[in-house]
Design an enzyme around this catalytic site. Structure first.
Site, PDB file in Angstrom:
ATOM      1  N   ARG A  34      47.396  50.647  41.149  1.00 51.48           N
ATOM      2  CA  ARG A  34      48.678  50.125  41.484  1.00 51.48           C
ATOM      3  C   ARG A  34      49.807  51.058  41.461  1.00 51.48           C
ATOM      4  O   ARG A  34      51.040  50.934  41.999  1.00 51.48           O
ATOM      5  CB  ARG A  34      49.127  49.067  40.208  1.00 51.48           C
ATOM      6  CG  ARG A  34      49.119  49.605  38.842  1.00 51.48           C
ATOM      7  CD  ARG A  34      49.745  48.474  37.950  1.00 51.48           C
ATOM      8  NE  ARG A  34      49.150  48.867  36.536  1.00 51.48           N
ATOM      9  CZ  ARG A  34      49.452  48.167  35.307  1.00 51.48           C
ATOM     10  NH1 ARG A  34      50.165  46.862  35.506  1.00 51.48           N
ATOM     11  NH2 ARG A  34      49.165  48.656  34.192  1.00 51.48           N
ATOM     12  N   ASN A  86      37.909  44.859  39.086  1.00 53.79           N
ATOM     13  CA  ASN A  86      38.063  45.431  37.801  1.00 53.79           C
ATOM     14  C   ASN A  86      39.327  45.604  37.017  1.00 53.79           C
ATOM     15  O   ASN A  86      39.129  45.437  35.766  1.00 53.79           O
ATOM     16  CB  ASN A  86      37.483  47.014  37.800  1.00 53.79           C
ATOM     17  CG  ASN A  86      37.637  47.889  36.891  1.00 53.79           C
ATOM     18  OD1 ASN A  86      36.854  47.830  35.738  1.00 53.79           O
ATOM     19  ND2 ASN A  86      38.665  48.703  36.662  1.00 53.79           N
ATOM     20  N   TYR A 191      43.386  37.562  25.323  1.00 54.90           N
ATOM     21  CA  TYR A 191      42.401  38.402  26.261  1.00 54.90           C
ATOM     22  C   TYR A 191      41.094  37.666  26.386  1.00 54.90           C
ATOM     23  O   TYR A 191      40.585  37.315  27.559  1.00 54.90           O
ATOM     24  CB  TYR A 191      42.059  39.721  25.485  1.00 54.90           C
ATOM     25  CG  TYR A 191      41.069  40.493  26.249  1.00 54.90           C
ATOM     26  CD1 TYR A 191      41.575  41.446  27.367  1.00 54.90           C
ATOM     27  CD2 TYR A 191      39.798  40.679  25.742  1.00 54.90           C
ATOM     28  CE1 TYR A 191      40.470  42.215  28.126  1.00 54.90           C
ATOM     29  CE2 TYR A 191      38.953  41.308  26.568  1.00 54.90           C
ATOM     30  CZ  TYR A 191      39.149  42.109  27.718  1.00 54.90           C
ATOM     31  OH  TYR A 191      38.332  42.957  28.333  1.00 54.90           O
ATOM     32  N   SER A 194      41.568  34.524  28.579  1.00 62.33           N
ATOM     33  CA  SER A 194      41.963  35.271  30.101  1.00 62.33           C
ATOM     34  C   SER A 194      40.563  35.472  30.600  1.00 62.33           C
ATOM     35  O   SER A 194      40.015  35.121  31.798  1.00 62.33           O
ATOM     36  CB  SER A 194      42.738  36.489  30.203  1.00 62.33           C
ATOM     37  OG  SER A 194      42.019  37.571  29.794  1.00 62.33           O
ATOM     38  N   LYS A 195      39.622  36.051  29.844  1.00 61.52           N
ATOM     39  CA  LYS A 195      38.060  36.297  30.439  1.00 61.52           C
ATOM     40  C   LYS A 195      37.168  35.106  30.388  1.00 61.52           C
ATOM     41  O   LYS A 195      36.384  35.025  31.276  1.00 61.52           O
ATOM     42  CB  LYS A 195      37.339  37.379  29.540  1.00 61.52           C
ATOM     43  CG  LYS A 195      38.198  38.744  29.628  1.00 61.52           C
ATOM     44  CD  LYS A 195      38.058  39.542  30.819  1.00 61.52           C
ATOM     45  CE  LYS A 195      38.746  40.798  30.998  1.00 61.52           C
ATOM     46  NZ  LYS A 195      38.641  41.346  32.447  1.00 61.52           N
TER      47      LYS A 195
HETATM   48  N1  LIG Z   1      36.387  49.113  27.783  1.00 64.15           N
HETATM   49  C1  LIG Z   1      35.747  48.089  27.315  1.00 64.15           C
HETATM   50  O1  LIG Z   1      34.927  48.158  26.292  1.00 64.15           O
HETATM   51  C2  LIG Z   1      35.539  46.763  28.213  1.00 64.15           C
HETATM   52  C3  LIG Z   1      34.753  45.840  27.682  1.00 64.15           C
HETATM   53  C4  LIG Z   1      34.675  44.403  28.423  1.00 64.15           C
HETATM   54  C5  LIG Z   1      35.319  44.547  29.535  1.00 64.15           C
HETATM   55  N2  LIG Z   1      36.304  45.351  30.259  1.00 64.15           N
HETATM   56  C6  LIG Z   1      37.045  45.153  31.289  1.00 64.15           C
HETATM   57  O2  LIG Z   1      36.624  46.087  32.048  1.00 64.15           O
HETATM   58  C7  LIG Z   1      37.807  46.303  32.889  1.00 64.15           C
HETATM   59  C8  LIG Z   1      38.180  47.963  32.896  1.00 64.15           C
HETATM   60  O3  LIG Z   1      38.865  48.154  31.569  1.00 64.15           O
HETATM   61  P1  LIG Z   1      38.959  49.509  31.026  1.00 64.15           P
HETATM   62  O4  LIG Z   1      38.373  49.520  29.710  1.00 64.15           O
HETATM   63  O5  LIG Z   1      38.437  50.578  32.126  1.00 64.15           O
HETATM   64  O6  LIG Z   1      40.551  49.570  30.888  1.00 64.15           O
HETATM   65  P2  LIG Z   1      41.522  50.694  31.277  1.00 64.15           P
HETATM   66  O7  LIG Z   1      41.033  52.049  30.941  1.00 64.15           O
HETATM   67  O8  LIG Z   1      42.760  50.437  30.566  1.00 64.15           O
HETATM   68  O9  LIG Z   1      41.744  50.618  32.802  1.00 64.15           O
HETATM   69  C9  LIG Z   1      42.391  49.515  33.301  1.00 64.15           C
HETATM   70  C10 LIG Z   1      42.649  49.583  34.826  1.00 64.15           C
HETATM   71  O10 LIG Z   1      43.347  48.459  35.214  1.00 64.15           O
HETATM   72  C11 LIG Z   1      44.547  48.863  35.846  1.00 64.15           C
HETATM   73  N3  LIG Z   1      45.315  47.547  36.135  1.00 64.15           N
HETATM   74  C12 LIG Z   1      45.953  47.014  35.132  1.00 64.15           C
HETATM   75  N4  LIG Z   1      46.860  46.089  35.677  1.00 64.15           N
HETATM   76  C13 LIG Z   1      46.733  46.259  36.986  1.00 64.15           C
HETATM   77  C14 LIG Z   1      47.301  45.614  38.098  1.00 64.15           C
HETATM   78  N5  LIG Z   1      48.275  44.464  38.005  1.00 64.15           N
HETATM   79  N6  LIG Z   1      46.929  46.033  39.498  1.00 64.15           N
HETATM   80  C15 LIG Z   1      45.992  46.945  39.573  1.00 64.15           C
HETATM   81  N7  LIG Z   1      45.404  47.645  38.680  1.00 64.15           N
HETATM   82  C16 LIG Z   1      45.648  47.085  37.461  1.00 64.15           C
HETATM   83  C17 LIG Z   1      45.055  49.915  35.287  1.00 64.15           C
HETATM   84  O11 LIG Z   1      45.885  50.824  35.780  1.00 64.15           O
HETATM   85  P3  LIG Z   1      47.100  51.416  35.030  1.00 64.15           P
HETATM   86  O12 LIG Z   1      46.470  52.929  34.744  1.00 64.15           O
HETATM   87  O13 LIG Z   1      48.155  51.680  36.269  1.00 64.15           O
HETATM   88  O14 LIG Z   1      47.476  51.046  33.888  1.00 64.15           O
HETATM   89  C18 LIG Z   1      43.757  50.804  35.077  1.00 64.15           C
HETATM   90  O15 LIG Z   1      43.292  51.666  36.040  1.00 64.15           O
HETATM   91  C19 LIG Z   1      38.901  45.512  32.613  1.00 64.15           C
HETATM   92  O16 LIG Z   1      38.967  44.149  33.251  1.00 64.15           O
HETATM   93  C20 LIG Z   1      38.493  45.126  31.046  1.00 64.15           C
HETATM   94  O17 LIG Z   1      38.820  43.801  30.662  1.00 64.15           O
HETATM   95  C21 LIG Z   1      36.509  46.628  29.401  1.00 64.15           C
END
Ligand SMILES: NC(=O)c1ccc[n+]([C@@H]2O[C@H](COP(=O)([O-])OP(=O)(O)OC[C@H]3O[C@@H](n4cnc5c(N)ncnc54)[C@H](OP(=O)(O)O)[C@@H]3O)[C@@H](O)[C@H]2O)c1
Length: 278
Positions: A34, A86, A191, A194-195
């Site tokens: 974004r 993602n 959260y 939402s999931k």
């Molecule tokens: N980490 C875990 O243990 C875990 C476990 C289960 C599921 N997940 C899922 O995996 C995915 C990635 O998570 P992560 O852990 O990598 O989180 P993260 O490091 O916080 O990265 C999230 C990414 O999503 C972007 N984002 C947020 N809102 C957005 C929007 N409106 N439009 C476009 N991009 C947007 C963020 O951009 P900015 O940098 O601009 O904020 C960032 O690039 C998520 O869907 C999360 O729910 C993660």
């Protein structure tokens, strides 16, 4: 040459998925973010590793950004072979924000933003395209609505549930938060809801895509517990390890079916909280 798109890929799991797709699928891998500055910096850091992703701006919550992105895909790339949705957000446990704000903002991205962006991009998928929605294990039905007769659980399981019906459930959740009434939604974690709703949406799209002429396959998955900013770097997996199941879902073989949930590289039963025995 295949065209792949990863949303929210400037850091975390999305960044790991872009890296993995560059190495394993090749072709054109579009790293979207974004924020242009953060996205271009991420592309540069992958270029320093000898990889060659390209950047396009995409905010999954902005109608304007989604429509510009779709126009760019049509004019510059023609279509998409792999879409990995993602982008997501989570408030920290320590956040003092009101539950109403958390519920609205978290679902605004993880549920409504995902619906909006996925439905806009879906028509741009090429023949045999693959879509992976990154969900989370927290959204497993039995964890969010464990009571068998909970009416919300029963509605989520209804094979005739529509996207409109699902959005109605979301509205009911927001009303419950406003009223502080958790008789149906005992779980007040924004959260998690939402999931859970996102997985239910995947199941609806999966039904709609059955026998679609383009043979597009759409599923969702949990990347595992990954050390990222979202998890305050507490996850046990690196971002490259967290990319493994999403990339598998992005490359499912012909006949794999749609609307399913994957975890640890295997099919997982959303309703009964257990791996599917094959
Ligand atoms: N980490 C875990 O243990 C875990 C476990 C289960 C599921 N997940 C899922 O995996 C995915 C990635 O998570 P992560 O852990 O990598 O989180 P993260 O490091 O916080 O990265 C999230 C990414 O999503 C972007 N984002 C947020 N809102 C957005 C929007 N409106 N439009 C476009 N991009 C947007 C963020 O951009 P900015 O940098 O601009 O904020 C960032 O690039 C998520 O869907 C999360 O729910 C993660």
């Amino acid at each position: 040459m295949p065209v792949s798109v990863v949303t929210g890929a400037n850091k975390g799991v999305g960044f790991g998925i872009v890296r993995s797709l560059c190495k394993s699928v090749g072709g054109t891998v579009i790293l979207t973010s974004r924020n242009e500055e953060r996205g271009l910096a991420a592309v540069q850091s992958l270029q320093a590793e000898g990889l060659n992703p390209v950047f396009e701006q995409l905010d999954i919550c902005s109608d304007d950004s989604i429509s510009k992105f779709c126009e760019t895909i049509k004019s510059k790339y023609g279509g998409i072979d792999i879409l990995c949705n993602n982008a997501g957000i989570a408030y920290k446990n320590a956040s003092t924000a009101l539950l109403l704000e958390k519920a609205e903002v978290t679902n605004g991205t993880n549920f409504l933003g995902r619906i909006k962006s996925t439905e806009a991009i879906l028509p741009l998928m090429n023949q045999n395209g693959r879509i992976c929605q990154i969900a989370a294990f927290n959204g497993i039905l039995n964890r969010v609505f464990p009571e068998p007769q909970n009416p919300i659980r029963l509605r989520l399981l209804d094979p005739n549930l529509t996207v409109e019906g699902l959005i109605e459930i979301y509205r009911q959740y927001m009303e419950a938060v406003k009223q502080n009434d958790y008789s149906l939604f005992k779980w007040d974690a924004a959260y998690t809801i939402s999931k859970c709703l996102l997985i239910a949406h995947t199941r609806i799209l999966g039904r709609q895509l059955k026998d679609n002429p383009k043979n597009v396959i759409l599923n969702c998955c949990c990347p595992g517990s990954v050390a990222t900013d979202m998890s305050s770097h507490k996850g046990n997996l690196t971002i490259d390890q967290g990319a493994v199941t999403p990339v598998l879902v992005c490359n499912l073989p012909e006949g794999a079916g749609s609307g399913q949930f994957y975890r640890e590289e295997k099919l997982y039963d959303w309703e009964n909280d257990t791996f599917v025995k094959i």
